[in-house]
Motif scaffolding. Sequence first.
Motif, mmCIF file in Angstrom:
data_model
loop_
_atom_site.group_PDB
_atom_site.id
_atom_site.type_symbol
_atom_site.label_atom_id
_atom_site.label_comp_id
_atom_site.label_asym_id
_atom_site.label_seq_id
_atom_site.Cartn_x
_atom_site.Cartn_y
_atom_site.Cartn_z
ATOM 1 N N THR A 177 0.823 -1.201 0.000
ATOM 2 C CA THR A 177 0.000 0.000 0.000
ATOM 3 C C THR A 177 0.862 1.259 0.000
ATOM 4 N N GLN A 178 1.904 1.209 0.817
ATOM 5 C CA GLN A 178 2.835 2.350 0.864
ATOM 6 C C GLN A 178 3.420 2.668 -0.499
ATOM 7 N N GLN A 179 3.624 1.652 -1.298
ATOM 8 C CA GLN A 179 4.242 1.878 -2.607
ATOM 9 C C GLN A 179 3.213 2.172 -3.684
ATOM 10 N N GLY A 180 1.985 2.385 -3.283
ATOM 11 C CA GLY A 180 0.971 2.778 -4.262
ATOM 12 C C GLY A 180 0.469 1.653 -5.125
ATOM 13 N N THR A 213 -4.863 -0.392 -2.563
ATOM 14 C CA THR A 213 -5.701 0.474 -1.735
ATOM 15 C C THR A 213 -6.497 -0.423 -0.815
ATOM 16 N N PHE A 214 -7.140 0.185 0.135
ATOM 17 C CA PHE A 214 -8.019 -0.601 0.989
ATOM 18 C C PHE A 214 -9.248 0.229 1.278
ATOM 19 N N VAL A 236 2.617 3.296 -11.927
ATOM 20 C CA VAL A 236 2.298 3.223 -10.501
ATOM 21 C C VAL A 236 2.822 4.459 -9.794
ATOM 22 N N LYS A 280 0.683 7.512 -10.736
ATOM 23 C CA LYS A 280 -0.626 7.504 -10.068
ATOM 24 C C LYS A 280 -0.471 7.872 -8.595
ATOM 25 N N ASP A 281 0.634 7.407 -8.005
ATOM 26 C CA ASP A 281 0.890 7.684 -6.603
ATOM 27 C C ASP A 281 1.143 9.175 -6.398
ATOM 28 N N ARG A 283 -2.046 11.064 -6.406
ATOM 29 C CA ARG A 283 -2.738 10.985 -5.128
ATOM 30 C C ARG A 283 -2.087 11.907 -4.127
ATOM 31 N N ASN A 323 -10.615 6.683 -0.614
ATOM 32 C CA ASN A 323 -9.849 5.613 0.046
ATOM 33 C C ASN A 323 -8.572 5.239 -0.670
ATOM 34 N N THR A 324 -7.968 6.126 -1.383
ATOM 35 C CA THR A 324 -6.717 5.785 -2.054
ATOM 36 C C THR A 324 -5.572 6.673 -1.594
ATOM 37 N N ALA A 334 -3.723 7.043 1.598
ATOM 38 C CA ALA A 334 -2.577 6.694 2.410
ATOM 39 C C ALA A 334 -2.456 5.193 2.579
ATOM 40 N N ASN A 335 -1.706 4.797 3.574
ATOM 41 C CA ASN A 335 -1.526 3.364 3.756
ATOM 42 C C ASN A 335 -1.999 2.907 5.102
ATOM 43 N N PRO A 364 -4.766 1.998 7.450
ATOM 44 C CA PRO A 364 -6.183 1.680 7.587
ATOM 45 C C PRO A 364 -6.790 2.220 8.867
#
Lengths: 123, 123
Positions: free
Chosen positions: A61-64, A67-68, B94, B97-98, B101, B115-116, B118-119, B121
Amino acid sequence: MNYQKEKTLAQSRAKVIKALGHPTRIFMVALLSEKERSVGELTEIAGADVSTISKHLSILTQQGILTFRKEGNRVLYNLICPCIMQFIHCIDDVIYKDAQRGLSCILPDLKIPENTQANNPSE
Amino acid sequence: MNYQKEKTLAQSRAKVIKALGHPTRIFMVALLSEKERSVGELTEIAGADVSTISKHLSILTQQGILTFRKEGNRVLYNLICPCIMQFIHCIDDVIYKDAQRGLSCILPDLKIPENTQANNPSE
DNA sequence: ACTCTATTTGGCTAATTTGCCAAATTACCA
DNA sequence: TGGTAATTTGGCAAATTAGCCAAATAGAGT
């Protein structure tokens, strides 16, 4: 080609690639390319400690890459960039080509370009 | 989807990806996508000890990403699979896109899927 | 054989990564 | 408020990886 710029790019690229370069992580990416899944599901399928899976997911997730979203109790993970599967196919291509070269040692008649067998330049 | 088979595949894939997941190594792959180069050239451009570069090259070769041929004194390395560049473009996607964001936190009006960000949750 | 250049190998320390356990957090429900 | 399931975090020991030096190997030319 601007070496300096390319070198900087390489730093960013390596981070993302490194995140994908772990058996469990690339496995989960493949799983998520099918559909959204919860940490629990992924844990069960991958077969490791939940905390381990959670940490792997956080790296992706950190590396893009992922997502969650939260649904009640659970956290559901998703692949962000569909091109990742294209990426995986490219890797499979490398593996396939490598297997071909391996085979050709046994069946030399297949005829492959020279100097592509091994990794040891000495000899 | 056959989990067991996919898990085995993940092992092989991770090896190749891991080989690419290092700044110096992915940098050299980019350099070699342009043209064949000797260890010396790569060493000078990458700016590390020759022995370090040599070891990196050996890792990439072992994973079926590079080949080499000898010309006199020198060893010339080459990219085997041209699709690697496609691979790199996927990674850049990637990263791009990051970055988008990231920007959107500053310029929220850009409007991105929810929901896209950060990392984490939690929150 | 000797020298020079290019490259690989050995070996060793430092840094990074993994994976598990235990503990903390979060959401839901009674 | 207490309980339970799902997930994340902290922390630590084990394993892996990186990078440098020195030494070995390989090829060309003298």
